[in-house]
Design a protein around this motif. Structure first.
Motif: not given
Length: 505
Positions: A113-120
């Motif tokens: 879930c770190f990845l979607p947080g970064f892309f947001a």
């Protein structure tokens, strides 16, 4: 950055204004090929329906300060029966026990879930759709690769959502079938998506409610059976099944990364990156873990509860399992099941919206076709393919999620590495000269990204394990770890290629 601050202050008095979703002209050809298309698009814009193309949204038009929407759009998109079905794959498809499945779900989601947080963060900070922003890493022509892959992945997710929605509706009565349910879910999805960005965000702020009520009711009704059957014997977990299930869970999260920035492009960039990240991370983590864990416990207990097992129909109907658990509540259970099925467009609408953005990002003459035409194209593909895919449910789920995960993990690694290492984690105009978004001459060549992508694809093939292909490494018992291999190789290879290019220059 100083000029950005000035612009934010100038826009301060209008921070709560509704963004103009028909404003702006794309730098790429925005002339419609036929008079009918142009007249229809102008008519739709008068009723507040989004007609804007893929041009970046200027900072003075990014006025929405409801940053909490970054939580709800992803919480609603995932807190549904599709994530529930992903969890059921642990016991039903990979023969894993409850404890093993739950441990995998928590650990993998905690990291993934770190990845979607970064892309947001990209959406509000740059105002660019994901596939337009990708041009700053992949180049103008190289970005066509993720664009086309995103089109196929988006349609794949739509197919899964509609299959599960169709099964859920069909479970309500013998007179109903999957096909009718698929058509109903598709129609609701097209209505929500047709209205565009603003309506999608509004819909996502309430679509989670029936799902949460249904999940709580299921726990209340099914708790006695769950308590009795959670310790049922299962075969020892194999490394291959553990890693394959972990890969499936990771793919279900990473697969969202290429679309996430699209849902922040009208939000104000005044919020800190940490705030946007936390909203998005929690939206993904809380919904994914909750729905997937529930899927695990109910699927594991189903073989020992005759009514649930009959509804599950040999592990092929998640909707049937869902309804059979709620059956003791009578009419209330039917209403809840119907509402859960009818809320599945919360996952479909964002995907269709990105599908349209991707088509317009392929080439200028694709951008000349209005958004609503691509919505109709998506529906025309979706319905017949979903009807066919419903016959092979779990194979369809694993194939689509894993394949989307393969390329999405490489894409995510390339964007992450480019932004953090070579653009110094900055969103300034120096690092992202947004006015060059449509110029193949002014954008980067994209050669390092394309080379990294090709190398990563080649590296993950031996680690694949699909119904139609099992790689030599996977055959040795590693399971399907292609998602993880692709991410590592993609990021590492981009570093090597970029450093080599700088040395040559």
């Amino acid at each position: 950055m100083q000029s950005d601050t000035v612009e934010w202050k100038q826009a301060g008095s209008n921070c709560h204004s509704t963004p103009d979703l028909s404003a702006g002209n794309d730098l790429e050809d925005n002339r419609y090929h036929a008079g009918f298309l142009r007249r229809t698009t102008l008519l739709l814009s008068r009723y507040g329906i989004e007609t804007r193309g893929i041009a970046p949204v200027p900072v003075e038009e990014r006025l929405d300060t409801r940053w909490y929407q970054m939580f709800f759009i992803w919480f609603s998109s995932i807190m549904n029966i599709l994530a529930f079905s992903t969890g059921t794959a642990g016991p039903a498809f990979f023969a894993l026990g409850v404890r093993d499945s739950i441990a995998i779900i928590v650990v993998v989601n905690l990291v993934s879930c770190f990845l979607p947080g970064f892309f947001a963060v990209f959406g509000p900070k740059l105002g660019m759709r994901a596939m337009i922003q990708a041009r700053f890493s992949w180049g103008y022509f190289g970005a066509i690769i993720p664009v086309v892959l995103n089109i196929f992945s988006s349609e794949g997710y739509l197919i899964l959502n509609c299959i599960i929605g169709g099964q859920t509706i069909a479970s309500l009565s013998p007179q109903l079938d999957d096909t009718l349910g698929i058509v109903i879910i598709s129609i609701i999805s097209i209505v929500v998506t047709f209205c565009g960005y603003r309506v999608i965000h509004w819909y996502e702020s309430i679509a989670w409610i029936p799902n949460v009520v249904a999940f709580i009711t299921m726990l209340g009704v099914g708790y006695p059976q769950l308590r009795e059957n959670q310790s049922a014997p299962v075969p020892p977990a194999t490394l291959a099944n553990v890693l394959s299930f972990a890969s499936l869970i990771a793919s279900s999260i990473v697969g969202w990364c290429p679309i996430i920035p699209d849902y922040g492009v009208y939000h104000s960039p005044k919020a800190s990156s940490a705030r946007i990240f936390i909203y998005t991370y929690l939206g993904f983590f809380v919904s994914s873990v909750t729905a997937e864990v529930l899927g695990v416990v109910f699927a594991a207990a189903a073989p020992n509860v005759p009514a649930w097992n009959a509804g599950f129909n040999g592990s092929s109907s998640v909707g049937g399992l869902f309804y059979s658990v709620l059956l003791p509540t009578g009419a209330f259970g039917k209403i809840l099941t119907a509402l859960v099925a009818l809320s599945i467009p919360s996952a479909c609408a964002p995907t269709i919206y990105t599908f349209t953005n991707c088509f317009m990002a392929i080439a200028p003459w694709f951008a000349a076709v209005p958004r609503w035409v691509y919505i109709l194209v998506s529906e025309g593909i979706l319905i017949p393919v979903a009807i066919i895919g419903a016959k092979r449910f779990y194979t369809t789920v694993v194939d689509i999620l894993d394949i989307a995960g393969y390329w999405s993990s490489i894409f995510s690694a390339i964007i992450l590495t480019e932004h953090l290492l070579f653009r110094r984690a900055s969103f300034s105009e120096d690092q992202y000269p947004i006015t060059t978004w449509a110029s193949s001459a002014l954008l980067p060549s994209g050669i390092p990204a394309v080379v990294a992508f090709v190398c990563a694809c080649g590296a993950l093939v031996p680690f694949m394990s699909q119904a139609w292909y099992v790689g030599p490494v996977a055959r040795q018992g590693s399971g399907d770890v292609g998602v993880f291999v692709g991410f590592v190789v993609g990021g590492h290879r981009l570093c090597v290629d970029e450093e080599f290019r700088e040395d040559v220059v």
